[in-house]
Design a protein around this motif. Structure first.
Motif, mmCIF file in Angstrom:
data_model
loop_
_atom_site.group_PDB
_atom_site.id
_atom_site.type_symbol
_atom_site.label_atom_id
_atom_site.label_comp_id
_atom_site.label_asym_id
_atom_site.label_seq_id
_atom_site.Cartn_x
_atom_site.Cartn_y
_atom_site.Cartn_z
ATOM 1 N N GLY A 56 0.448 -1.407 -0.156
ATOM 2 C CA GLY A 56 0.233 0.187 0.078
ATOM 3 C C GLY A 56 0.471 1.084 -0.287
ATOM 4 O O GLY A 56 0.896 2.669 0.451
ATOM 5 N N VAL A 116 -0.121 4.655 -1.398
ATOM 6 C CA VAL A 116 -2.127 5.016 -1.034
ATOM 7 C C VAL A 116 -0.910 6.328 0.194
ATOM 8 O O VAL A 116 -0.814 6.105 1.061
ATOM 9 C CB VAL A 116 -2.486 4.256 -0.300
ATOM 10 N N TYR A 152 -4.922 6.216 5.076
ATOM 11 C CA TYR A 152 -5.678 5.400 4.329
ATOM 12 C C TYR A 152 -5.000 4.206 4.522
ATOM 13 O O TYR A 152 -5.635 3.268 4.016
ATOM 14 C CB TYR A 152 -6.651 5.731 3.224
ATOM 15 N N GLY A 154 -1.859 3.910 4.125
ATOM 16 C CA GLY A 154 -0.183 3.333 3.189
ATOM 17 C C GLY A 154 0.704 4.474 3.748
ATOM 18 O O GLY A 154 0.173 5.101 4.972
ATOM 19 N N LEU A 162 -5.264 0.051 -6.030
ATOM 20 C CA LEU A 162 -6.126 0.241 -5.087
ATOM 21 C C LEU A 162 -5.807 2.129 -5.530
ATOM 22 O O LEU A 162 -6.204 2.313 -5.770
ATOM 23 C CB LEU A 162 -4.463 0.191 -4.067
ATOM 24 N N VAL A 186 -8.866 3.329 -6.399
ATOM 25 C CA VAL A 186 -9.543 3.831 -5.298
ATOM 26 C C VAL A 186 -9.302 4.670 -4.961
ATOM 27 O O VAL A 186 -10.396 6.307 -4.368
ATOM 28 C CB VAL A 186 -9.475 2.384 -4.328
ATOM 29 N N VAL A 187 -8.245 5.574 -4.616
ATOM 30 C CA VAL A 187 -7.284 6.676 -3.900
ATOM 31 C C VAL A 187 -8.252 7.852 -4.605
ATOM 32 O O VAL A 187 -7.864 8.493 -4.307
ATOM 33 C CB VAL A 187 -5.644 6.325 -4.453
ATOM 34 N N LYS A 194 -12.912 4.571 0.376
ATOM 35 C CA LYS A 194 -11.636 4.306 1.123
ATOM 36 C C LYS A 194 -11.725 3.977 2.196
ATOM 37 O O LYS A 194 -10.527 3.234 2.417
ATOM 38 C CB LYS A 194 -10.812 6.126 0.710
ATOM 39 N N TRP A 220 -12.534 -0.070 1.935
ATOM 40 C CA TRP A 220 -11.405 -0.928 1.839
ATOM 41 C C TRP A 220 -9.646 -1.133 1.765
ATOM 42 O O TRP A 220 -8.979 -1.515 1.921
ATOM 43 C CB TRP A 220 -11.732 -0.963 -0.267
ATOM 44 N N LEU A 221 -9.731 0.798 1.713
ATOM 45 C CA LEU A 221 -7.946 0.616 1.833
ATOM 46 C C LEU A 221 -7.241 0.038 2.654
ATOM 47 O O LEU A 221 -6.255 -0.438 2.717
ATOM 48 C CB LEU A 221 -7.961 2.329 1.555
ATOM 49 N N LEU A 236 -6.811 -2.993 2.322
ATOM 50 C CA LEU A 236 -6.204 -3.584 1.301
ATOM 51 C C LEU A 236 -4.449 -3.528 1.269
ATOM 52 O O LEU A 236 -3.417 -4.018 1.095
ATOM 53 C CB LEU A 236 -6.168 -3.203 0.328
ATOM 54 N N CYS A 237 -3.740 -2.267 2.065
ATOM 55 C CA CYS A 237 -2.564 -1.978 2.535
ATOM 56 C C CYS A 237 -2.105 -2.611 3.698
ATOM 57 O O CYS A 237 -0.586 -2.116 3.613
ATOM 58 C CB CYS A 237 -2.884 -0.224 3.101
#
Length: 392
Positions: free
Chosen positions: A54, A57, A61, A63, A99, A102-103, A111, A114-115, A118-119
């Motif tokens: 991530g 990101v 969020y 990252g 990703l 989405v960002v 954001k 999910w983020l 995912l990060c």
């Protein structure tokens, strides 16, 4: 033009190389063995803990908020430190193709939802765009999304979808207006396990075997309208933005892998003797290694030029296309040269043979080499149907 990284980026690169050498050992190229999903996820979580999945990101969020230059530097270090180029490819595809859309286009709610996962490495993302009848021609998708009240119903199939066998989240492109051209596509975020979504068996690929890839099918898959990325009809814009990240930052992996293979080739040429002398002293071998070095360094300059432009927010279409073209073509040729220098040893399993197999797909995914040349020609104003004015 400063070609040096700052101290923080250099430190980060060193940490990534050490992490990859320590935690991501092994080439991941067992072609016929069943894919080790549990092992893949264990390594993925470690990469998440290291901040790799991530990195680009924003910190809000989950990252690290890296720009395109720092992100490329990290991917280059990952490619250098780990022999499993397929795993690194999966990390980059997750980050830059799934990703970052989405960002850049997601709502605040999307954001936040999910983020972070995912990060952290808890979740894995896949990007579904390619179809059997729509590869380079991305505007001719046959996957349809029909609006029904506050929902969309998806029908169709995607192929060559990186991370599909392990993905928890899919960023999917579908046609909401089949005759709408550039404005006819819409991007969706779809959870794995949604009724109507199914994933096929993993591909047995020639290269990048450490990256799980499969078909994805949508049979009446219902997606809430709140899962649209951007707005209806903005899918092509979402896709184009993600490709800039992918064609620049993802391909930095190959720079690192090329550096690693070049160094081992130089070491081999110094040690291997024929006719009583190290083969590196023969002009044919020495010149081949010089050509390998030239291709790597030239491609690296183009990639970081494109990365700096992306970090500044440039709308340049030429630099990312040239970078992708240069790196992918250099990687294949460097792999061929590494095999040639090793002679018979290059024909059996080893670093050079594995790298060559991993390099071959680079000329095809993210837009073929021919498509990149088309992109550059179009940006230069070539290929117009207008007749030139002829002076008499």
């Amino acid at each position: 033009m400063n070609l040096e990284f700052d101290a923080d980026t250099e430190e980060m690169r060193a940490m990534v190389v050490a992490f990859a050498q320590r935690e991501l050992a092994g080439r991941g190229d067992t072609a016929r063995a069943p894919f080790d999903t549990a092992g893949f996820r264990r390594r993925w979580r470690r990469a998440g803990e290291q901040g790799l999945v991530g990195g680009a990101v924003p910190a809000d969020y989950g990252g690290s908020g890296l720009d395109a230059v720092a992100s490329s530097a990290v991917m280059e270090a990952l490619g250098y430190g780990g022999e499993d180029t397929g795993f690194a490819f999966s990390v980059a595809a997750h980050l830059f193709a799934a990703l970052m859309p989405v960002v850049e286009f997601g709502t605040e709610e999307q954001k936040r939802e999910w983020l972070p996962g995912l990060c952290s490495g808890e979740l894995i993302a896949a990007h579904g765009i390619t179809e059997p009848e729509a590869g380079s021609d991305a505007l001719s998708l046959r996957t349809r999304a029909e609006r029904k009240g506050d929902e969309y119903v998806l029908h169709g199939s995607k192929c060559f979808t990186t991370n599909a066998p392990v993905a928890d989240v899919f960023v999917v492109q579908a046609a909401t207006e089949p005759s709408g051209g550039f404005f006819g596509l819409t991007a969706f975020v779809v959870e794995a396990g949604t009724p109507g979504l199914s994933v096929g068996a993993p591909y047995d690929k020639v290269g990048l075997r450490g990256s799980p890839t499969a078909d994805v099918h949508f049979d009446g898959c219902v997606v809430p309208a709140g899962r649209v990325l951007g707005t209806e009809g903005a899918g092509a814009t979402v896709f184009s933005a993600s490709m800039k990240w992918e064609r620049v930052c993802l391909f930095a992996i190959y720079l690192g892998a090329m550096r690693r293979v070049l160094e081992s080739t130089i070491a081999y040429a110094k040690e291997r003797e024929q006719f009583g002398s190290p083969i590196g002293g023969f002009q044919a071998v020495g010149h081949r290694i010089v050509d390998m070095t030239l291709r790597l360094e030239s491609a690296r300059l183009l990639l970081y030029k494109a990365a700096r432009g992306l970090a500044r927010g440039d709308q340049d279409e030429i630099a990312p296309a040239l970078a992708k073209l240069a790196v992918s073509e250099a990687a294949v040729q460097l792999g061929l040269d590494a095999v040639q220098v090793r002679g018979g040893l290059g024909m059996v399993g080893g670093e050079a043979e594995t790298f060559l197999r991993d390099a071959l797909p680079a000329r095809v995914f993210s837009g073929t080499s021919e498509i990149q040349k088309n992109n550059v020609a179009r940006a230069l104003g070539l290929g117009s149907n207008r007749r030139p004015n002829r002076r008499r």
